[in-house]
Design a protein around this motif. Structure first.
Motif, mmCIF file in Angstrom:
data_model
loop_
_atom_site.group_PDB
_atom_site.id
_atom_site.type_symbol
_atom_site.label_atom_id
_atom_site.label_comp_id
_atom_site.label_asym_id
_atom_site.label_seq_id
_atom_site.Cartn_x
_atom_site.Cartn_y
_atom_site.Cartn_z
ATOM 1 N N LEU A 1 1.057 -1.175 0.029
ATOM 2 C CA LEU A 1 0.002 0.023 -0.146
ATOM 3 C C LEU A 1 0.693 1.142 0.070
ATOM 4 O O LEU A 1 0.663 2.403 -0.546
ATOM 5 C CB LEU A 1 -1.010 0.034 1.310
ATOM 6 C CG LEU A 1 -2.089 -1.229 1.137
ATOM 7 C CD1 LEU A 1 -2.580 -0.981 2.443
ATOM 8 C CD2 LEU A 1 -2.933 -1.024 -0.132
ATOM 9 N N VAL A 2 1.928 1.093 0.719
ATOM 10 C CA VAL A 2 2.649 2.365 1.036
ATOM 11 C C VAL A 2 3.556 2.679 -0.552
ATOM 12 O O VAL A 2 3.568 3.788 -0.996
ATOM 13 C CB VAL A 2 3.875 2.171 1.865
ATOM 14 C CG1 VAL A 2 4.966 3.468 2.005
ATOM 15 C CG2 VAL A 2 3.098 2.012 3.152
ATOM 16 N N ARG A 3 3.960 1.653 -1.150
ATOM 17 C CA ARG A 3 4.624 1.497 -2.543
ATOM 18 C C ARG A 3 3.616 2.020 -3.596
ATOM 19 O O ARG A 3 3.964 3.187 -4.322
ATOM 20 C CB ARG A 3 5.043 0.444 -2.948
ATOM 21 C CG ARG A 3 6.245 -0.358 -2.299
ATOM 22 C CD ARG A 3 7.022 -1.461 -2.593
ATOM 23 N NE ARG A 3 8.154 -2.147 -2.124
ATOM 24 C CZ ARG A 3 7.634 -2.926 -1.217
ATOM 25 N NH1 ARG A 3 6.785 -3.479 -1.068
ATOM 26 N NH2 ARG A 3 8.643 -3.422 -0.470
ATOM 27 N N LEU A 4 2.302 1.793 -3.559
ATOM 28 C CA LEU A 4 1.503 2.269 -4.342
ATOM 29 C C LEU A 4 1.203 3.768 -4.254
ATOM 30 O O LEU A 4 0.669 4.463 -4.964
ATOM 31 C CB LEU A 4 0.107 1.357 -4.437
ATOM 32 C CG LEU A 4 0.033 0.065 -4.839
ATOM 33 C CD1 LEU A 4 -1.182 -0.741 -4.469
ATOM 34 C CD2 LEU A 4 0.338 -0.057 -6.181
ATOM 35 N N LEU A 5 1.074 4.202 -2.943
ATOM 36 C CA LEU A 5 0.840 5.254 -2.495
ATOM 37 C C LEU A 5 2.079 6.336 -3.104
ATOM 38 O O LEU A 5 1.669 7.566 -3.583
ATOM 39 C CB LEU A 5 0.675 5.634 -1.028
ATOM 40 C CG LEU A 5 0.233 7.156 -0.297
ATOM 41 C CD1 LEU A 5 -0.914 7.561 -0.956
ATOM 42 C CD2 LEU A 5 0.514 7.043 0.972
ATOM 43 N N ILE A 6 3.279 5.839 -2.699
ATOM 44 C CA ILE A 6 4.355 6.965 -3.112
ATOM 45 C C ILE A 6 4.535 6.895 -4.722
ATOM 46 O O ILE A 6 4.611 7.770 -5.433
ATOM 47 C CB ILE A 6 5.791 6.146 -2.803
ATOM 48 C CG1 ILE A 6 5.907 6.345 -1.010
ATOM 49 C CG2 ILE A 6 6.840 6.752 -3.285
ATOM 50 C CD1 ILE A 6 6.918 5.608 -0.520
ATOM 51 N N SER A 7 4.187 5.711 -5.302
ATOM 52 C CA SER A 7 4.207 5.830 -6.901
ATOM 53 C C SER A 7 3.051 6.733 -7.379
ATOM 54 O O SER A 7 3.310 7.462 -8.393
ATOM 55 C CB SER A 7 4.219 4.359 -7.347
ATOM 56 O OG SER A 7 2.975 3.703 -7.324
ATOM 57 N N SER A 8 1.936 6.582 -6.772
ATOM 58 C CA SER A 8 0.943 7.472 -7.302
ATOM 59 C C SER A 8 1.376 9.040 -7.193
ATOM 60 O O SER A 8 0.832 9.816 -8.028
ATOM 61 C CB SER A 8 -0.556 7.182 -6.655
ATOM 62 O OG SER A 8 -0.465 7.531 -5.295
ATOM 63 N N VAL A 9 1.790 9.294 -6.019
ATOM 64 C CA VAL A 9 2.198 10.758 -5.826
ATOM 65 C C VAL A 9 3.260 11.134 -6.817
ATOM 66 O O VAL A 9 3.245 12.337 -7.426
ATOM 67 C CB VAL A 9 2.736 10.868 -4.333
ATOM 68 C CG1 VAL A 9 3.408 12.394 -4.058
ATOM 69 C CG2 VAL A 9 1.622 10.611 -3.350
ATOM 70 N N LYS A 10 4.444 10.321 -7.045
ATOM 71 C CA LYS A 10 5.390 10.549 -8.012
ATOM 72 C C LYS A 10 4.821 10.736 -9.486
ATOM 73 O O LYS A 10 5.185 11.355 -10.062
ATOM 74 C CB LYS A 10 6.245 9.629 -7.919
ATOM 75 C CG LYS A 10 7.219 9.522 -6.614
ATOM 76 C CD LYS A 10 8.237 8.545 -6.702
ATOM 77 C CE LYS A 10 9.180 8.522 -5.286
ATOM 78 N NZ LYS A 10 10.687 7.617 -5.407
ATOM 79 N N GLY A 11 4.016 9.987 -9.728
ATOM 80 C CA GLY A 11 3.221 9.848 -11.028
ATOM 81 C C GLY A 11 2.354 10.925 -11.274
ATOM 82 O O GLY A 11 2.095 11.720 -12.387
#
Length: 230
Positions: A220-230
């Motif tokens: 979930l954290v990885r998905l959150l970080i990737s969505s913020v960066k994207g």
């Protein structure tokens, strides 16, 4: 018959829940005590963490948004803490309360530092999924520890008071009974079921929390970080 064999597990689980609910008077004081101690220590941890830079707190505690421990690592650590909480009953509950408060302070420090440094999103994704189960387990196992410490106190008190006055086999058993236990659970089997349900439930919650912390929270954290960066 065949139908009874299939319905037994369901009935058994239902019986344990009914037992816990109907005999809540036995363990409610210990439960409330555990909730108060954990909640107050949490607030204390928040106040401590607020006085320091979140980066330094996380660095000193070696906390990152995505931890890479195995599920067994989390579970074994949690079970180790669970054993300490139980052993605290041998110190008449002092050890149980101390370990519970230390956990609460540590959790409050971590939560505050992560929220300040990484934001609320990472906090909810990285801690909330497993934190709810873990905190519930600490409270339940501490409840068991406080209950056990109360039994130890009554055992020692009964042995001391009755050593020279009453040597009958049932004297100690009578002196161990509290009004709530006498009224709510006439049979020792019922009390044993309450204790059994508390420790099994807390252990299962810790296993579930460790599994979620190892596999779901990092995702979930990885998905959150990737969505913020994207």
């Amino acid at each position: 018959d065949h139908r009874d064999l299939h319905s037994f597990p369901t009935r058994r689980s239902s019986d344990l829940l009914i037992t816990l609910k109907s005999h809540f008077t036995i363990w409610r004081r210990s439960f409330y005590l555990a909730c108060i101690l954990y909640g107050v220590s949490w607030l204390f941890g928040i106040m401590i963490s607020a006085k320091f830079a979140p980066q330094s707190v996380l660095h000193n505690l070696q906390i990152t948004p995505v931890m890479t421990y195995s599920a067994w690592g989390y579970i074994s650590h949690n079970v180790g803490v669970e054993v300490l909480l139980l052993l605290g009953a041998c110190t008449f509950g002092i050890g149980t309360g101390l370990v519970l408060c230390l956990n609460g302070v540590f959790d409050g420090i971590i939560v505050t530092a992560i929220a300040r440094h990484y934001g609320l999103g990472v906090l909810l994704a990285g801690l909330l999924p497993h934190g709810l189960f873990e905190a519930s387990a600490w409270i339940l196992i501490s409840t068991y520890g406080f209950l056990l410490s109360g039994r130890f106190k009554r055992i020692i008190s009964s042995l001391w008071n009755n050593s020279n006055r009453d040597t009958s086999e049932n004297a100690a058993n009578r002196s161990l009974e509290t009004p709530a236990e006498t009224k709510s659970a006439r049979s020792s089997n019922k009390i044993s079921e309450v204790y059994f349900a508390l420790i099994i439930t807390s252990t299962l919650l810790l296993v579930l929390a460790g599994t979620i912390e190892a596999y779901i929270s990092p995702m979930l954290v990885r998905l959150l970080i990737s969505s913020v960066k994207g």
